[in-house]
Design a protein around this motif. Structure first.
Motif, PDB file in Angstrom:
ATOM      1  N   ARG A 239      -3.876  -2.276  -1.192  1.00 35.07           N
ATOM      2  CA  ARG A 239      -3.315  -3.616  -1.387  1.00 35.07           C
ATOM      3  C   ARG A 239      -4.458  -4.543  -1.814  1.00 35.07           C
ATOM      4  O   ARG A 239      -5.268  -4.983  -0.992  1.00 35.07           O
ATOM      5  N   ILE A 240      -4.533  -4.832  -3.099  1.00 40.63           N
ATOM      6  CA  ILE A 240      -5.618  -5.693  -3.576  1.00 40.63           C
ATOM      7  C   ILE A 240      -5.393  -7.150  -3.187  1.00 40.63           C
ATOM      8  O   ILE A 240      -6.305  -7.966  -3.239  1.00 40.63           O
ATOM      9  N   SER A 241      -4.161  -7.483  -2.801  1.00 36.72           N
ATOM     10  CA  SER A 241      -3.835  -8.807  -2.263  1.00 36.72           C
ATOM     11  C   SER A 241      -2.556  -8.619  -1.451  1.00 36.72           C
ATOM     12  O   SER A 241      -1.924  -7.559  -1.512  1.00 36.72           O
ATOM     13  N   PRO A 242      -2.156  -9.637  -0.661  1.00 33.38           N
ATOM     14  CA  PRO A 242      -0.915  -9.481   0.095  1.00 33.38           C
ATOM     15  C   PRO A 242       0.308  -9.233  -0.775  1.00 33.38           C
ATOM     16  O   PRO A 242       1.298  -8.690  -0.298  1.00 33.38           O
ATOM     17  N   SER A 243       0.243  -9.565  -2.051  1.00 32.51           N
ATOM     18  CA  SER A 243       1.413  -9.443  -2.917  1.00 32.51           C
ATOM     19  C   SER A 243       1.330  -8.295  -3.915  1.00 32.51           C
ATOM     20  O   SER A 243       2.335  -7.971  -4.542  1.00 32.51           O
ATOM     21  N   VAL A 244       0.174  -7.676  -4.094  1.00 31.28           N
ATOM     22  CA  VAL A 244       0.001  -6.649  -5.124  1.00 31.28           C
ATOM     23  C   VAL A 244      -0.619  -5.409  -4.499  1.00 31.28           C
ATOM     24  O   VAL A 244      -1.603  -5.497  -3.762  1.00 31.28           O
ATOM     25  N   GLY A 245      -0.020  -4.273  -4.814  1.00 33.02           N
ATOM     26  CA  GLY A 245      -0.545  -2.989  -4.343  1.00 33.02           C
ATOM     27  C   GLY A 245      -0.620  -1.975  -5.472  1.00 33.02           C
ATOM     28  O   GLY A 245       0.216  -1.951  -6.374  1.00 33.02           O
ATOM     29  N   ILE A 246      -1.647  -1.133  -5.422  1.00 31.64           N
ATOM     30  CA  ILE A 246      -1.812  -0.038  -6.384  1.00 31.64           C
ATOM     31  C   ILE A 246      -1.707   1.258  -5.598  1.00 31.64           C
ATOM     32  O   ILE A 246      -2.412   1.450  -4.600  1.00 31.64           O
ATOM     33  N   MET A 247      -0.849   2.174  -6.072  1.00 31.47           N
ATOM     34  CA  MET A 247      -0.535   3.373  -5.299  1.00 31.47           C
ATOM     35  C   MET A 247      -0.552   4.602  -6.208  1.00 31.47           C
ATOM     36  O   MET A 247      -0.213   4.517  -7.397  1.00 31.47           O
ATOM     37  N   VAL A 248      -0.958   5.754  -5.623  1.00 31.50           N
ATOM     38  CA  VAL A 248      -0.895   7.050  -6.305  1.00 31.50           C
ATOM     39  C   VAL A 248      -0.283   8.052  -5.338  1.00 31.50           C
ATOM     40  O   VAL A 248      -0.770   8.222  -4.219  1.00 31.50           O
ATOM     41  N   ASN A 249       0.812   8.709  -5.774  1.00 36.18           N
ATOM     42  CA  ASN A 249       1.451   9.767  -4.995  1.00 36.18           C
ATOM     43  C   ASN A 249       1.279  11.107  -5.716  1.00 36.18           C
ATOM     44  O   ASN A 249       1.359  11.169  -6.956  1.00 36.18           O
ATOM     45  N   GLY A 250       1.074  12.165  -4.934  1.00 38.89           N
ATOM     46  CA  GLY A 250       0.953  13.504  -5.499  1.00 38.89           C
ATOM     47  C   GLY A 250       1.770  14.521  -4.717  1.00 38.89           C
ATOM     48  O   GLY A 250       1.860  14.449  -3.489  1.00 38.89           O
TER      49      GLY A 250
END
Length: 374
Positions: A239-250
């Motif tokens: 979560r780079i900020s409370p409103s934005v997240g970057i995710m990777v699923n495998g």
């Protein structure tokens, strides 16, 4: 002979001078004192009240002549408080107007009843002069002394009562203003207290919402639906900020059975960007990309190939504890699969042809357990 001549001469002079003296009496002058460098007319100060009462009695006596202009009030304002003549004249004018205002209010006179002149120097005072003609004075003298005294007393009493009434009204006005100021101060305190309470309540609610919000920086994820199909699935989110997240699923799995006659193998990688919404940051929307390979043979013919696509995701993240949450997600979009068919004859794989499939619809479904590391 000379003595007789002097007597006759004096008598003749007296006859000539008597009509002139009968035309006009000495002026009646009333003086009102002012505080240096102050234009306010203080009635109780320095004998002004007594002068005003005497003037009121005189005005009452000659009211008819004053109102019709036959006996004007001559007002002279003086000021020597300032260095320049312009300032002295301006102050003298204000002082004259103050005295005239008292007479206009108390005695019901008009501006036409006055002849006003202003002077620089000679002190700080205003004089009001009434020129009483002889005819009027003789008529007054003809009236009984008791009647004149009674009228003068009544006029003085009326002026005194007017002054008392004005003082009473002034005291009532001051009392009303004080009461209004007190009520305004109480209302201001009440409004201030209400504003502080509202602010505290808003801060409390905001703090409560902030505490309820599912906030974290780094988390590990496991899609339980994939695990239920014996397809291990793991992911990580930042979560780079409370409103934005970057995710990777495998996901990865490889199963064979019936002496390798049956096979199910798969790997996928799906990066995603999410935007968390609302005060609790529970709802979200996102954009996802997916790529992978597959190989499955559940009957006589097997299929293997590559897949690629992506779409829009959305869902809700339910906070379970401070460390755990449950993520419900659905993704809609497009998938492209380049598929190769094959058969296995005597342990040898034989190709049966290629085909390309396109899919528009659900591309991702998840019930994911989220472990918030920090």
């Amino acid at each position: 002979m000379c003595k007789r001549l002097r007597i006759i001469t004096m008598a003749v002079c007296a006859l000539f001078l008597w009509p002139l003296s009968a035309q006009e009496k000495a002026d009646t002058v009333y003086t009102f004192r002012f505080v240096p460098e102050d234009d306010m007319f203080y009635v109780p100060w320095n004998g002004n009240g007594g002068e005003l009462s005497r003037l009121a009695a005189c005005v009452e006596r000659y009211r008819e002549e004053i109102l019709d202009g036959r006996m004007p009030l001559r007002v002279d304002g003086y000021c020597s408080s300032f260095d320049s003549e312009v300032e002295n004249l301006a102050s003298a004018k204000i002082r004259s107007n103050r005295v005239k205002s008292e007479l206009i209010v108390r005695q019901k006179l008009t501006e036409d009843c006055f002849i006003t002149k202003n002077h620089s120097g000679s002190g700080d005072y205003v004089t009001v002069r009434i020129v009483i003609t002889a005819g009027k004075d003789e008529a007054e003298e003809a009236r009984p002394a008791a009647e004149r005294a009674e009228q003068e007393r009544a006029a003085a009493e009326q002026a005194k009562q007017q002054q008392i009434e004005q003082q009473k009204q002034e005291q009532e006005r001051i009392a009303r203003e004080k009461e209004q100021a007190r009520l305004a101060a109480e209302q201001a305190r009440t409004d201030s207290l209400a504003a502080e309470q509202a602010k505290a309540e808003a801060e409390r609610l905001s703090a409560g919402k902030a505490e309820d919000a599912d906030r974290y920086t780094l988390s590990l994820r496991a899609n339980l639906l994939r695990w239920a199909t014996l397809t291990p699935d793991l992911g990580i989110e930042w979560r780079i900020s409370p409103s934005v997240g970057i995710m990777v699923n495998g996901s990865w799995t490889s199963w064979t059975w019936n002496d390798n006659a049956r096979r199910y193998a798969l790997w996928e990688v799906a990066p995603e960007v999410r935007w968390y919404l609302g005060e609790k940051k529970a709802w979200y929307v996102g954009a996802m990309f997916k790529a992978g390979q597959f190989n499955y043979k559940l009957s006589g013919t097997g299929r293997q190939g590559d897949l690629m696509g992506g779409g829009i995701t959305g869902g809700y993240q339910l906070k379970l504890t401070e460390a755990l949450s449950m993520d419900f997600t659905l993704g809609l979009g497009y998938l492209n699969a380049d598929t190769e068919r094959y058969d296995v004859i005597d342990g040898v794989r034989e190709r049966g042809g290629n085909e390309t499939k396109h899919w528009i619809g659900p591309v991702n479904v998840g019930v994911t357990l989220v472990w918030k590391i920090f």
